[in-house]
Design an enzyme around this catalytic site. Structure first.
Site, short mmCIF file in Angstrom:
data_model
loop_
_atom_site.label_atom_id
_atom_site.label_comp_id
_atom_site.label_asym_id
_atom_site.label_seq_id
_atom_site.Cartn_x
_atom_site.Cartn_y
_atom_site.Cartn_z
N GLY A 40 59.29 67.84 45.69
CA GLY A 40 58.52 67.19 46.74
C GLY A 40 57.71 66.03 46.18
CG HIS A 43 58.47 58.85 43.58
ND1 HIS A 43 59.69 58.50 43.03
CD2 HIS A 43 57.96 59.81 42.78
CE1 HIS A 43 59.89 59.21 41.95
NE2 HIS A 43 58.86 60.03 41.77
N GLY A 45 61.92 56.75 43.77
CA GLY A 45 62.87 57.26 42.77
C GLY A 45 63.72 58.39 43.35
CG HIS A 46 61.93 62.11 44.47
ND1 HIS A 46 60.58 61.85 44.43
CD2 HIS A 46 62.14 63.08 43.55
CE1 HIS A 46 60.00 62.62 43.56
NE2 HIS A 46 60.92 63.38 42.99
N GLY A 161 67.45 62.37 38.05
CA GLY A 161 66.94 61.08 37.63
C GLY A 161 66.93 60.96 36.11
CD GLN A 167 64.50 67.98 35.16
OE1 GLN A 167 63.50 68.69 35.15
NE2 GLN A 167 64.77 67.17 36.16
CG LEU A 198 58.72 54.41 41.32
CD1 LEU A 198 59.33 54.43 42.72
CD2 LEU A 198 57.35 53.78 41.36
NE ARG A 201 52.85 66.42 36.28
CZ ARG A 201 53.99 67.11 36.11
NH1 ARG A 201 55.10 66.49 35.77
NH2 ARG A 201 54.00 68.42 36.28
#
Ligand code: PAF
Length: 297
Positions: A40, A43, A45-46, A161, A167, A198, A201
């Site tokens: 959630g 932004h 980027g998502h 991403g 990750q 982006l 955080r």
């Protein structure tokens, strides 16, 4: 929600029913189903991940779940921004999710009905370096929820991403080592006009800290230039660190890394490496990375 809105589901039975319903007709799409996993606080980027997923698949599933397993003691699990209505409005924007696409927003009780699971995925060596060294257990928590979400959503392709490059490498390693039947795609980092990558955080940064945070992308550009001029990994690390030291409160690491294992490349290395940094600005910990081409001295 309107007829053209994605289906919002909160539990596993609703998710199965939504996935069994006929998918939207996107004739040109090469895959049936794509998943984009998020926590959630969406932004641009998502949204670029969702756009890429829509190009690829007839149906896109976006998951929204703040996964407690990947937060360590003292990290920001409690204050992590949560605003489902805002996320849904963003996901329903032009060119994004439409009828037949699915948003899966489970509670922790749905994901972990018996409390924290006793069986978890171990990320292995990649889970113990860099982010994994600063955040012990983080990648085990990430991979555990990613594997569960892959089982629940059963996608052909999953998009992640490149901002979270370690990750992405850990997910690729899990899929390879455990023969998980999904294709993993990395999607380029989205940056603000001033270069800041982006991140959800970034919302924690004061205006002054946000200015100082620009040192991360500046340091990566300096490192890329050094590599392009024939700099060896140790020289690349030095220029990056010099830029960061001038601006941020603490540098957690500067790495010139093998893209698969995230171990430091030797000084003689040539070819593509990942230049990754993590630094603290005010109370906020930020990460960023770029590919660099090492051409040798
Ligand atoms: O990148 C994230 O937002 C999370 O680590 C993920 C992949 C959604 C797992 O919780």
């Amino acid at each position: 929600m309107t007829d053209s809105a994605p289906v919002l589901v909160h539990d596993v039975a609703q998710l199965s029913a939504a996935l069994d319903a006929p998918a939207p007709d996107r004739t040109a799409a090469p895959y049936n189903r794509a998943v984009v996993m998020t926590m959630g606080a969406l932004h641009a980027g998502h949204l670029s991940l969702v756009r890429a997923a829509k190009e690829l698949a007839s149906r896109v599933v976006v998951t929204i779940f703040v996964n407690p397993l990947q937060f360590g003691p003292g990290e920001d699990l409690e204050r992590y921004p949560r605003d489902l209505d805002r996320d849904l409005a963003l996901l329903s924007g032009p060119g994004l999710l439409g009828a037949g696409d699915v948003v899966f927003a489970p509670t922790p009780q749905v994901m972990y009905p018996d409390g924290e699971p006793s069986v978890r995925v171990s990320a292995g060596p990649i889970g113990t370096v860099l982010e994994g060294a600063v955040r012990p257990g983080h990648f085990d928590g990430v991979l555990t929820v990613v594997l569960k979400l892959l089982h629940l959503t059963r996608p052909d392709v999953a998009l992640f991403g490149r901002k979270d490059a370690q990750q992405l490498a850990a997910v690729r390693a899990m899929v390879r080592d455990l023969d998980v039947p999904v294709e993993v795609r990395g999607v380029p980092i989205v940056r603000d006009d001033d270069g800041l990558a982006l991140s959800s955080r970034n919302a924690y940064l004061s205006p002054e800290d946000r200015q100082r945070a620009l040192a991360l992308s500046r340091s990566l550009a300096a490192g890329r230039d050094r590599a392009a001029a024939g700099g060896a990994p140790d020289q690349v690390r030095s220029v990056v660190r010099a830029v960061l030291d001038d601006a941020v409160d603490a540098v957690d690491y500067v790495g010139v890394l093998d893209p698969d294992t995230f171990t430091e490349v030797p000084d003689t290395a040539v070819g593509t490496a990942v230049l990754a940094v993590a630094a603290r600005v005010g109370g906020t910990r930020l990460i960023d990375n770029t590919d660099v081409e090492l051409i040798g001295r």
